[in-house]
Design an enzyme around this catalytic site. Structure first.
Site, PDB file in Angstrom:
ATOM      1  N   ALA A  72       1.113  -1.788  -0.164  1.00 42.97           N
ATOM      2  CA  ALA A  72       0.183  -0.035  -0.226  1.00 42.97           C
ATOM      3  C   ALA A  72       1.335   1.365  -0.171  1.00 42.97           C
ATOM      4  CB  ALA A  72      -1.567   0.131   0.933  1.00 42.97           C
ATOM      5  N   TYR A  73       1.745   1.448   1.068  1.00 48.20           N
ATOM      6  CA  TYR A  73       2.887   2.325   1.284  1.00 48.20           C
ATOM      7  C   TYR A  73       3.506   2.246  -0.160  1.00 48.20           C
ATOM      8  CZ  TYR A  73       6.980   5.345   1.864  1.00 48.20           C
ATOM      9  OH  TYR A  73       8.351   6.143   2.320  1.00 48.20           O
ATOM     10  N   ALA A  74       4.144   1.553  -0.556  1.00 46.06           N
ATOM     11  CA  ALA A  74       4.999   1.850  -2.140  1.00 46.06           C
ATOM     12  C   ALA A  74       3.570   2.284  -3.816  1.00 46.06           C
ATOM     13  CB  ALA A  74       5.279  -0.172  -2.921  1.00 46.06           C
TER      14      ALA A  74
ATOM     15  N   LYS B 256       3.661   6.192  -3.007  1.00 43.84           N
ATOM     16  CA  LYS B 256       4.718   6.562  -3.702  1.00 43.84           C
ATOM     17  C   LYS B 256       5.132   6.317  -5.057  1.00 43.84           C
ATOM     18  CE  LYS B 256       6.282   8.805   0.505  1.00 43.84           C
ATOM     19  NZ  LYS B 256       6.415  10.255   0.309  1.00 43.84           N
TER      20      LYS B 256
END
Length: 253
Positions: free
Chosen positions: A155-157, A160
């Site tokens: 999710a973070y990737a 970003k």
């Protein structure tokens, strides 16, 4: 150091970490800095540090997930400092965890504070940069986006990597207006990284072994000053790129 005298920089997430280090570095180079963040006391402290060194700082309470806050931050920066030449889209909420564990709320917060806030601020700042003959926009991504094992970082990737796409599009669409747009992928001594190291000691130890320079970057000295250089004329032909400030750890090729 690159001379930013006469320039105005708006920096989000400037109450601590990379945002604060960038504010100190840009002010030391001569820029007037608008320092924004969710916690008024933190941005007031950053402004105090800038002023203590003889610089000009405007503290702004701003939640980057709120469109009205972003518009107000840009409006006050222009009204009180005279314009915007540099935009640093640093603030970001981080949705970490395996996909089954990431809630809709956490992912939405990551999206709203990341790519959506980045897009909104770029669009708000653009006409003011055009009025001053151009400008530089610095967005932020993470080497998490190119990990071979995405477990716990998907999710973070995702949020970003979306920012990297926005950077490329803005660089292509606004280059004729002398607006340069870059994505920065830093490793720095930020509160977020310190928290991660403390909570993931084994993974952190392995992570440090993959950094050729063997250390994490200083907030002002390694990251902030590099961003100053990227805003200067010597790098005026660079746009649309992802710049890893990570001691050689990631391979974005």
């Amino acid at each position: 150091m690159t001379d930013l005298t006469g320039k105005v920089a708006l920096i989000t997430g400037a109450g601590q970490g990379i945002g604060q280090g960038t504010a100190l570095a840009m002010a030391a180079a001569g820029a007037a800095v608008a320092v924004s963040g969710r916690t008024p006391e933190k941005v007031e402290e950053t402004a105090r540090l800038v002023r203590e060194r003889g610089g000009t700082a405007l503290p702004l309470a701003c939640n980057v997930k709120a469109a009205d806050d972003l518009a107000a931050a840009v409006g006050r920066t222009v009204a009180e400092l005279g314009g915007i030449d540099i935009l640093v889209n640093n603030a970001q909420e981080v949705p970490l965890g395996k996909l089954d564990d990431v809630t809709d709320e956490a992912f939405l917060a990551g999206f709203e504070s990341g790519p959506l806030a980045t897009l909104r601020l770029m669009k708000l700042a653009r006409p003011h940069m055009v009025a001053r003959g151009g400008g530089t926009i610095l967005n932020f991504c993470s080497s998490a986006g190119i990990r071979w094992d995405m477990t716990g970082y998907g999710a973070y990737a995702a949020v970003k990597q979306a920012i990297r796409s926005l950077t490329r599009a803005a660089a292509a669409e606004w280059g004729g207006e002398n607006i340069r747009v870059l994505t920065i992928a830093p490793h720095a001594e930020s509160p977020g990284l310190k928290w991660w190291i403390e909570n993931n000691p084994e993974e952190a130890a392995a992570f440090f072994r993959t950094i050729p320079l063997g250390r994490v970057g200083g907030l002002e000295t390694d990251i902030g000053r590099a961003l100053v250089a990227l805003c200067g004329p010597d790098l005026g032909y660079l746009t649309g790129a992802t710049i890893p400030l990570d001691g050689g750890q990631a391979n974005f090729d």
